[in-house]
Design an enzyme around this catalytic site. Structure first.
Site, PDB file in Angstrom:
ATOM      1  N   GLY A  11       0.895  -1.290  -0.067  1.00  0.00           N
ATOM      2  CA  GLY A  11      -0.051   0.239   0.113  1.00  0.00           C
ATOM      3  C   GLY A  11       0.748   1.445   0.022  1.00  0.00           C
ATOM      4  N   ASN A  12       2.088   1.230   0.805  1.00  0.00           N
ATOM      5  CA  ASN A  12       2.769   2.366   0.928  1.00  0.00           C
ATOM      6  C   ASN A  12       3.586   2.766  -0.373  1.00  0.00           C
ATOM      7  OD1 ASN A  12       4.760   0.273   1.188  1.00  0.00           O
ATOM      8  ND2 ASN A  12       5.904   1.616   2.218  1.00  0.00           N
ATOM      9  N   LYS A 128     -11.561  -8.410   5.473  1.00  0.00           N
ATOM     10  CA  LYS A 128     -10.655  -7.324   4.888  1.00  0.00           C
ATOM     11  C   LYS A 128     -10.587  -5.939   5.030  1.00  0.00           C
ATOM     12  CE  LYS A 128      -7.528  -6.336   1.702  1.00  0.00           C
ATOM     13  NZ  LYS A 128      -6.120  -6.755   1.860  1.00  0.00           N
ATOM     14  N   LYS A 210      -3.837  -9.423  -1.901  1.00  0.00           N
ATOM     15  CA  LYS A 210      -3.179  -9.135  -2.880  1.00  0.00           C
ATOM     16  C   LYS A 210      -1.648  -9.926  -3.003  1.00  0.00           C
ATOM     17  CE  LYS A 210       0.739  -6.296  -1.792  1.00  0.00           C
ATOM     18  NZ  LYS A 210       0.650  -6.311  -0.501  1.00  0.00           N
ATOM     19  N   LYS A 272       1.421 -12.645   3.321  1.00  0.00           N
ATOM     20  CA  LYS A 272       2.918 -12.708   2.770  1.00  0.00           C
ATOM     21  C   LYS A 272       3.529 -14.309   2.785  1.00  0.00           C
ATOM     22  CE  LYS A 272       3.079  -7.876   3.740  1.00  0.00           C
ATOM     23  NZ  LYS A 272       2.015  -7.403   2.676  1.00  0.00           N
TER      24      LYS A 272
HETATM   25  P1  ADP Z   1       1.051  -4.065   2.359  1.00  0.00           P
HETATM   26  O1  ADP Z   1       0.186  -2.979   1.910  1.00  0.00           O
HETATM   27  O2  ADP Z   1       2.367  -4.161   1.994  1.00  0.00           O
HETATM   28  O3  ADP Z   1       0.515  -5.395   2.248  1.00  0.00           O
HETATM   29  P2  ADP Z   1       0.362  -4.578   5.361  1.00  0.00           P
HETATM   30  O4  ADP Z   1       0.224  -3.533   6.402  1.00  0.00           O
HETATM   31  O5  ADP Z   1      -0.627  -5.571   4.901  1.00  0.00           O
HETATM   32  O6  ADP Z   1       1.123  -3.943   4.122  1.00  0.00           O
HETATM   33  O7  ADP Z   1       1.437  -5.697   5.889  1.00  0.00           O
HETATM   34  C1  ADP Z   1       2.729  -5.057   6.365  1.00  0.00           C
HETATM   35  C2  ADP Z   1       2.860  -4.956   7.751  1.00  0.00           C
HETATM   36  O8  ADP Z   1       2.917  -6.181   8.593  1.00  0.00           O
HETATM   37  C3  ADP Z   1       4.113  -4.281   8.265  1.00  0.00           C
HETATM   38  O9  ADP Z   1       4.100  -2.849   8.148  1.00  0.00           O
HETATM   39  C4  ADP Z   1       4.186  -4.539   9.533  1.00  0.00           C
HETATM   40  O10 ADP Z   1       3.554  -3.483  10.669  1.00  0.00           O
HETATM   41  C5  ADP Z   1       3.285  -5.649   9.934  1.00  0.00           C
HETATM   42  N1  ADP Z   1       3.992  -6.832  10.472  1.00  0.00           N
HETATM   43  C6  ADP Z   1       3.055  -7.704  11.151  1.00  0.00           C
HETATM   44  N2  ADP Z   1       3.764  -8.809  11.825  1.00  0.00           N
HETATM   45  C7  ADP Z   1       5.027  -8.677  11.270  1.00  0.00           C
HETATM   46  C8  ADP Z   1       6.410  -9.388  11.642  1.00  0.00           C
HETATM   47  N3  ADP Z   1       6.189 -10.613  12.111  1.00  0.00           N
HETATM   48  N4  ADP Z   1       7.289  -8.574  10.911  1.00  0.00           N
HETATM   49  C9  ADP Z   1       7.329  -7.574  10.252  1.00  0.00           C
HETATM   50  N5  ADP Z   1       6.202  -7.076   9.844  1.00  0.00           N
HETATM   51  C10 ADP Z   1       5.105  -7.379  10.609  1.00  0.00           C
HETATM   52 MG    MG Z   2      -1.316  -6.316   3.020  1.00  0.00          MG
END
Ligand code: ADP
Ligand code: MG
Length: 321
Positions: A11-12, A128, A210, A272
């Protein structure tokens, strides 16, 4: 040669924390994020780009609900619109960068349908989060809209998010990527559809994750690498806790163990890691999870979390191409 990549933009890549996400802001962010991608293209990688759509699809729905003069938008149509909007920003920005660098590669967005199960449990249990964060849940309660409290950041509307199983346009995407076209596909996780008993495609109102859709795409186009670009430079154990430990390299076996131990929350890191496991168990060679600005260093093996099927890891120099 690990030359075919599915690259998932978090998203960023388009909207930074604290921004409203105006179209000019999204273009500026896209420019910065795609500069590193241009470098990979310059080096000859074949790339399919995927992206999320949480804020954008949320905004489309808000506009739709605020307006009584035009026809209503089902969520599936809002997802399709978000693929168009984000596809426009990515393709235009990337093509401009490639042309500036004298690289003659086409960039194209494919409106992508993702096959799901109509009876996916999430259809009755929305999970979601989409759209902006709200300070209170009052409006959601009044309107009877499903919502959650999102990691201490506020309240967000939630919609169903069925598991992606297949991609309708997979052959087309593979054909184009193999020919060197940079393809933007499964945007926002793809437009969720199911196949009726008569073999017809019908839309489902949901937003697919995604990262999971990216794995399905990576599998369909036989990519070598899956690169997931997000907010964090590395994946951690005990994330945000005093005993937090950043991970440089883990195997599928370790990833499964950590997943079971609850290190990766649903809706953010869990999809992920699940995608990484699926991808590597189905012939994928390497998964990298890192932040957008660290992509070049991560490609050299200097940072990011690298996930591979076994403990054998290539010497760092091999990551250079
Ligand atoms: P994106 O838009 O990239 O999918 P998300 O917010 O869905 O972003 O997922 C990424 C986020 O997951 C990171 O910014 C972090 O805050 C969070 N996160 C949760 N658990 C973990 C972990 N174990 N290690 C790293 N990040 C984590
Ligand atoms: Mg995400």
């Amino acid at each position: 040669m690990n030359k075919k990549i599915v690259l998932a933009l978090g998203g960023n890549a388009l909207i930074k924390e604290g921004q409203k996400g105006t179209i000019p802001e999204q273009y500026v962010n896209a420019y910065k994020a795609l500069k590193h991608v241009s470098e990979l293209i310059k080096r000859g990688y074949k790339i399919a780009i995927t992206h999320g759509n949480g804020p954008q699809v949320g905004a489309i729905i808000i506009r739709d609900e605020a307006d009584n003069t035009s026809y209503d938008l089902p969520l599936s149509v809002a997802v399709a619109q978000s693929q168009g909007e984000i596809g426009l920003i990515i393709t235009q920005t990337l093509k401009n960068q490639l042309m500036t660098n004298g690289i003659n590669r086409d960039v194209a967005t494919i409106l992508t349908h993702v096959v799901c199960d109509k009876n996916d449990p999430s259809m009755k249990n929305p999970t979601k989060p989409i759209g902006p964060f709200y300070k209170t849940s009052n409006t959601f309660r009044e309107k009877g809209i499903s919502f959650i409290e999102d990691s201490g950041r506020g309240y967000r509307r939630v919609v169903p998010s069925p598991m992606p199983l297949d991609i309708i346009e997979k052959e087309t995407i593979k054909l184009l990527v193999d020919r060197g076209v940079i393809v933007v596909a499964v945007g926002g996780g793809g437009i969720p559809v199911y196949i009726t008993k008569k073999g017809k495609i019908e839309s489902i109102d949901g937003v697919v994750d995604k990262d999971l859709a990216s794995y399905v795409l990576a599998d369909c186009i036989k990519a070598d690498q899956l690169i997931i670009l997000t907010y964090v430079e590395k994946v951690a154990l005990n994330f945000n806790k005093p005993n937090q430990k950043w991970l440089d390299h883990i195997t599928v076996k370790e990833a499964k163990k950590y997943l079971k131990e609850g290190h990766f929350p649903p809706g953010s890191m869990e999809p992920k890691i699940k995608s990484a496991i699926h991808f590597l168990e189905n012939g994928g060679k390497r998964v990298i999870i890192t932040s957008i600005d660290k992509l070049p260093e991560a490609m050299k093996g200097k940072t990011g979390t690298h996930i591979t099927s076994n403990t054998f890891i290539l010497p760092r120099t091999k990551f250079h191409t």
